[in-house]
Design a protein around this motif. Structure first.
Motif, short mmCIF file in Angstrom:
data_model
loop_
_atom_site.label_atom_id
_atom_site.label_comp_id
_atom_site.label_asym_id
_atom_site.label_seq_id
_atom_site.Cartn_x
_atom_site.Cartn_y
_atom_site.Cartn_z
N CYS A 73 89.81 -71.82 130.37
CA CYS A 73 90.58 -71.20 131.45
C CYS A 73 91.34 -72.29 132.21
N LYS A 95 92.89 -67.75 128.52
CA LYS A 95 91.95 -66.94 127.75
C LYS A 95 92.54 -65.58 127.38
N GLU A 131 86.23 -71.97 121.91
CA GLU A 131 86.52 -71.16 123.09
C GLU A 131 87.75 -71.72 123.80
N CYS A 190 87.47 -65.24 135.00
CA CYS A 190 86.53 -66.13 134.30
C CYS A 190 85.83 -67.14 135.21
#
Ligand SMILES: [Zn+2]
Length: 146
Positions: A132, A92, A129, A141
């Motif tokens: 992670c 991320k 998105e 996260c």
């Protein structure tokens, strides 16, 4: 044979000389790096020896001299370096890290054009998105979900 991806900063300096000269003696390497690194001949020879052991340099004997050539491609090696950097951060954070690298870099108009082309291409592959990839406890996260 040691792991090829484990290359130290000092070893990298040597590889850059060999990539540039294509074929180099230890003397050539010391000569090129003289203004940058104050290496004794023994230091340079130790580094070269390690690179040979790691399979990153190939040796050829030419009379009394040893000639070294790179066993790995420069572009591939730089890619490996990038990969090692990104392996150290959360997936991320990659976008933010690249943006920061761009901000910190001195770029030509051509460089910026290349970046723009790359970004335009990436737009079509963008995900909603980024997931992670970390072990819980190694980034922020996952903590929120557990
Ligand atoms: Zn993460």
């Amino acid at each position: 044979m040691e792991d090829k991806s484990q290359i130290t900063d000092a070893e990298w300096e040597v590889m850059r000389v060999v990539w540039t000269l294509h074929q180099a003696t230890s003397k050539d390497i010391i000569e090129v790096l003289r203004s940058k690194k104050n290496w004794k001949q023994a230091t340079a020879k130790t580094l070269i020896g390690r690179l040979v052991q790691k399979g990153l340099l190939e040796t050829e004997q030419d009379g009394k001299r040893y000639l070294y050539t790179a066993a790995v491609d420069e572009t591939e090696s730089v890619k490996m370096l990038e990969q090692r950097l990104f392996d150290r951060i959360c997936n991320k954070e990659v976008g933010k890290t690249i943006a920061s690298m761009i901000s910190e870099s001195t770029l030509s108009h051509n460089d910026i054009e290349l970046l723009e082309e790359t970004l335009n291409r990436k737009k079509s592959e963008a995900v909603e998105e980024v997931k992670c990839n970390c072990v819980p406890g190694q980034c922020q996260c996952k903590g929120h979900h557990h």
